[in-house]
Design a protein around this motif. Structure first.
Motif, short mmCIF file in Angstrom:
data_model
loop_
_atom_site.label_atom_id
_atom_site.label_comp_id
_atom_site.label_asym_id
_atom_site.label_seq_id
_atom_site.Cartn_x
_atom_site.Cartn_y
_atom_site.Cartn_z
N LEU A 1 0.81 -1.21 0.00
CA LEU A 1 0.00 0.00 0.00
C LEU A 1 0.85 1.26 0.00
O LEU A 1 0.49 2.26 -0.63
N GLN A 2 1.99 1.24 0.72
CA GLN A 2 2.79 2.46 0.81
C GLN A 2 3.39 2.82 -0.55
O GLN A 2 3.77 3.97 -0.77
N ASN A 3 3.45 1.86 -1.46
CA ASN A 3 3.93 2.17 -2.81
C ASN A 3 2.93 3.02 -3.59
O ASN A 3 3.26 3.54 -4.66
N LEU A 4 1.72 3.14 -3.06
CA LEU A 4 0.71 3.99 -3.69
C LEU A 4 0.74 5.41 -3.16
O LEU A 4 0.01 6.26 -3.65
N PHE A 5 1.59 5.68 -2.15
CA PHE A 5 1.69 7.05 -1.65
C PHE A 5 2.41 7.91 -2.69
O PHE A 5 3.50 7.56 -3.14
N PRO A 6 1.86 9.04 -3.05
CA PRO A 6 2.43 9.84 -4.12
C PRO A 6 3.62 10.69 -3.72
O PRO A 6 4.29 11.26 -4.58
N SER A 7 3.88 10.83 -2.41
CA SER A 7 5.05 11.59 -1.97
C SER A 7 5.53 11.05 -0.64
O SER A 7 4.81 10.34 0.06
N THR A 8 6.77 11.38 -0.29
CA THR A 8 7.37 10.88 0.95
C THR A 8 6.78 11.54 2.19
O THR A 8 7.08 11.13 3.31
N SER A 9 5.95 12.56 2.02
CA SER A 9 5.28 13.18 3.17
C SER A 9 4.22 12.26 3.76
O SER A 9 3.83 12.42 4.91
N PHE A 10 3.73 11.32 2.96
CA PHE A 10 2.74 10.36 3.44
C PHE A 10 3.48 9.15 4.01
O PHE A 10 4.36 8.59 3.37
N THR A 11 3.10 8.73 5.22
CA THR A 11 3.64 7.52 5.84
C THR A 11 2.53 6.86 6.65
O THR A 11 1.49 7.46 6.92
N PHE A 12 2.81 5.62 7.07
CA PHE A 12 1.92 4.96 8.00
C PHE A 12 2.30 5.34 9.43
O PHE A 12 3.48 5.49 9.74
N LYS A 13 1.31 5.46 10.30
CA LYS A 13 1.59 5.73 11.71
C LYS A 13 2.24 4.54 12.38
O LYS A 13 3.10 4.69 13.24
N SER A 14 1.85 3.33 12.01
CA SER A 14 2.39 2.11 12.62
C SER A 14 3.55 1.59 11.80
O SER A 14 3.51 1.62 10.56
N PRO A 15 4.62 1.06 12.45
CA PRO A 15 5.74 0.46 11.70
C PRO A 15 5.43 -0.95 11.23
O PRO A 15 6.21 -1.53 10.49
N GLY A 16 4.31 -1.53 11.68
CA GLY A 16 4.00 -2.91 11.34
C GLY A 16 3.74 -3.08 9.85
O GLY A 16 3.33 -2.15 9.15
N THR A 17 3.95 -4.30 9.35
CA THR A 17 3.75 -4.57 7.93
C THR A 17 2.32 -4.96 7.59
O THR A 17 2.02 -5.20 6.43
N VAL A 18 1.45 -5.03 8.62
CA VAL A 18 0.04 -5.27 8.37
C VAL A 18 -0.71 -3.94 8.53
O VAL A 18 -0.60 -3.28 9.56
N ALA A 19 -1.42 -3.52 7.48
CA ALA A 19 -2.15 -2.26 7.50
C ALA A 19 -3.64 -2.52 7.30
O ALA A 19 -4.04 -3.60 6.86
N LEU A 20 -4.44 -1.53 7.61
CA LEU A 20 -5.88 -1.62 7.42
C LEU A 20 -6.29 -0.78 6.22
O LEU A 20 -5.81 0.33 6.04
N ALA A 21 -7.18 -1.34 5.39
CA ALA A 21 -7.71 -0.61 4.24
C ALA A 21 -9.14 -1.07 4.00
O ALA A 21 -9.56 -2.10 4.54
N SER A 22 -9.87 -0.33 3.24
CA SER A 22 -11.26 -0.67 2.95
C SER A 22 -11.57 -0.38 1.50
O SER A 22 -11.06 0.59 0.93
N PHE A 23 -12.40 -1.23 0.89
CA PHE A 23 -13.09 -0.87 -0.33
C PHE A 23 -14.48 -0.43 0.08
O PHE A 23 -15.18 -1.17 0.78
#
Length: 716
Positions: free
Chosen positions: A477-499
């Motif tokens: 998912l982080q590969n979809l961030f368009p700039s380095t200003s966007f990051t995840f708050k958690s360092p874990g490799t499991v993230a939450l997302a929704s369709f």
């Protein structure tokens, strides 16, 4: 939740590189010197990429070392990508606890690692090195699996290398010629001499005793049983200039020991004997004579026939890892001291990165440039972790915080990382490619340009303008961030997302009608502004809608990356189904079954974000003015957008009137090809790579009050 079309094992042929089609270009002949863990991992990955791989190994594999190895989440994930998905069945056991002792066996720190392991997509395992090596060897050379089996040539010592011709000379005089040479020949690498002969390994000032003891033997002794009671316990005794590390492997049945100490206190290494030599118990006991008597009793149980001492090597940083068609891998490029347990893992990451930059279809004349990319992608991370290991190995009184660097080490997937960087490089090779929202997925084909960059002939051409709409692994998912200003708050490799798919009706600005939208919402995201302040919320990389007017206003005014598709809804008493289509081609299917009513919430919007935060989007509008020298691909407008929930709630108050929870749900994507989805294939292909590890919730919410999104504001 079911999920289809998940990318496994191999880099997908980049949709912007038509030349990378299997069969167009002959497979590369790749020579790998050294069949250790790094070399075998590279053979597995490169074989699966469709290349012809030959492994050249000087040993007979007659004397495998009985040592253990850390399979940290970043390494274990690569094994699973290769197809080795269950090292536990080969005896690997999870690490569950870390205990730091004083030299007198006083507990200084005890950390329960079971909860921390929940952060990582893949478990942190402790494995027998022989079992890992055997699994990689089978995968590389077996007739089963994807690609042609690698050829393993044992008793073949490489003594010279020609980077220009990709050839190696063996000790018996035979010259083996390939297209690529990978030097995976360890810390005392011969291939490294072709990179920089002036940089050679140097002693770190420490040696390490390595040996194993059956756990049962330790538990049977009243003096030592306390050290082995807990499964998966990594134990460390810290002295001023020496330490002992112990952890279990082989289903918690064997205890692996690494006893580090000053080089001068044990026998020097014989480099002609695989860099190890047998020593004896008396030397081991003498080195640790000032430690706790019970610990010395534990060490004395080492089998004198297998007890060995290794000299620990370090090396100055190489200016590069490559020379023409030769590249170094693992310890040949960056030898590690063992203090972070990342030596094997970093070699495996090197192997993955190599496979990414050498996909099927790579031409011989492209090899040298691709190897430089590999070194660029990998060197900063490998050298940073190398420095972590040096810091963790400093002689200090008391325990070192071994968790200090864990987030950086573990929270990484090199396949995903190198894939992102390689795609960016491919795009940079064609600067005239059109970039349009959503830019997260790369250059966009359009009415005047094919996806590969070639231009349409406008004579006699016809066009129909259409645009499109999208849910899980942090590293993907982080590969979809368009700039380095966007990051995840958690360092874990499991993230939450929704369709989330929403149908809105009664919109006055549409004459009382409505429309449907379907979006991918990435949760737990933060944006660091230029002034250092942090915004928290949910990022939308893509939203599909079925009405041109809402798409245009959302893209141009709000910066939400909207695309067109038709959204077909089938709602029954206990089920809800969404099909996303383009020109009759169904590319996504979402189903919720077993819906049951629950009490309606006081307030829930349709934005799939968390209260008190907001929604992130990214606005990108390409330049249209070439008169002033502005080049294609540069942006007239490019910035992040934030929609605060608190501001939006002041405009329109949404009220939920009905909530239904589903028992099961499923998601599937079918990206087809460029003929099926001529404007959307590259996006749906990327969506199909996103895995679903498990459902958190599936529901249908009804209510009234639709915000007008007028609170959206530019960030920075």
């Amino acid at each position: 939740m079911a999920h289809q079309n998940v990318l496994k094992g191999n880099v997908a042929n980049d949709p912007h590189e038509p030349s990378q089609i299997p069969g167009v270009t002959p497979a590369l002949k790749i020579l790998i010197v050294g069949a250790g863990i790094g070399g075998l991992t590279a053979a597995c990955f490169l074989r699966q990429q469709g290349h012809k791989v030959t492994l050249v190994e000087k040993s007979r594999f007659a004397n495998e070392l009985g040592a253990a190895v850390h399979l940290t989440p970043n390494a274990n994930g690569l094994l699973r990508r290769l197809g080795i998905i269950d090292m536990e069945s080969l005896g690997a056991n999870c690490i569950e606890q870390m205990t730091n002792f004083s030299p007198k066996s006083e507990v200084r720190e005890q950390i329960d690692l079971r909860s921390m392991n929940q952060l990582w997509q893949h478990p942190w395992l402790l494995a027998h090195r022989v079992h890992l090596h055997a699994a990689l060897k089978r995968l590389a050379t077996s007739t089963d699996g994807k690609g042609e089996p690698a050829v393993l040539r044992t008793c073949s010592k490489a003594i010279d290398f020609d980077p220009a011709t990709a050839s190696i000379t063996l000790e018996d005089g035979e010259i083996v010629i390939g297209d690529v040479v990978i030097g995976a020949d360890g810390v005392h690498s011969r291939s490294r001499q072709q990179i920089d002969p002036n940089i050679t390994p140097k002693s770190s000032g420490q040696n390490a005793f390595r040996f194993m003891i059956p756990r049962k033997l330790v538990l049977e002794d009243p003096r030592t049983e306390r050290f082995a009671k807990v499964n998966g316990n990594l134990s460390m005794w810290y002295g001023k200039d020496r330490r002992v590390v112990m952890y279990p492997c082989q289903n918690n049945e064997l205890l692996n020991f690494v006893a580090l100490h000053p080089t001068s206190e044990s026998q020097q290494v014989d480099r002609d004997q695989e860099y190890t030599t047998q020593t004896n118990i008396s030397i081991l006991e003498k080195v640790y004579q000032d430690f706790d008597d019970d610990l010395v009793a534990l060490l004395s149980k080492a089998d004198v026939k297998t007890l060995k001492v290794w000299e620990l090597w370090d090396m100055d940083q190489l200016p590069t890892w490559v020379n023409n068609k030769l590249a170094l891998l693992g310890d040949a490029a960056h030898p590690f001291t063992p203090h972070q347990g990342q030596g094997a893992g970093q070699a495996m990451e090197d192997a993955a990165s190599l496979a990414v930059v050498l996909p099927c279809g790579t031409k011989q004349e492209e090899v040298a440039e691709r190897l430089k990319l590999y070194a660029d992608f990998r060197s900063a991370r490998a050298h940073r972790i190398q420095q972590f290991s040096r810091l963790a190995g400093r002689d200090v009184v008391g325990p070192v915080d071994m968790m200090e660097f864990t987030n950086y080490n573990f929270g990484h997937d090199e396949w995903d990382n190198s894939t992102k960087l390689f795609r960016k490089w491919q795009w940079s090779q064609k600067p005239d490619l059109y970039w349009r929202m959503p830019v997260s997925f790369g250059p966009m084909p359009g009415p005047r340009q094919y996806f590969g960059g070639s231009y349409l002939n406008p004579k006699g051409s016809k066009f129909v303008t259409g645009s499109f709409k999208f849910k899980t692994s942090r590293t993907i998912l982080q590969n979809l961030f368009p700039s380095t200003s966007f990051t995840f708050k958690s360092p874990g490799t499991v993230a939450l997302a929704s369709f989330s798919q929403t149908t809105v009706q009664g919109m006055k600005w549409l004459g009382g009608t409505g429309y449907r939208h379907l979006g991918l919402y990435i949760h737990g995201v933060q944006y660091v502004q230029k002034n250092g302040e942090v915004l928290n919320g949910t990022y939308i990389p893509l939203m599909f809608e079925n009405l041109a007017e809402s798409i245009v206003s959302g893209r141009e005014e709000l910066g939400v990356p909207k695309l067109f598709c038709s959204l077909e809804i089938c709602r029954l008493a206990t089920s809800y189904n969404v099909q996303a289509q383009w020109q009759g081609i169904t590319f996504a299917n979402f189903t919720i079954d077993g819906l049951k009513d629950i009490p309606a919430l006081e307030e829930t919007g349709t934005n799939e974000s968390e209260p008190g935060e907001g929604i992130f989007a990214y606005k990108y509008i390409p330049s249209t003015d070439n008169l002033n020298g502005t080049a294609r691909g540069q942006a007239d407008i490019e910035h992040a957008v934030f929609l605060p929930h608190v501001s939006e709630s002041q405009v329109v108050s949404s009220k939920v009137t009905r909530v239904m929870i589903g028992e099961t749900a499923s998601i599937s994507f079918n990206p087809g090809d460029w003929e099926d989805l001529p404007t959307l294939h590259h996006i749906v292909l990327r969506l199909s790579e996103i895995p679903v590890y498990g459902m958190v919730s599936a529901m249908v919410v009804e209510g009234h009050g639709v915000p007008d999104v007028s609170s959206a504001r530019r960030i920075d």
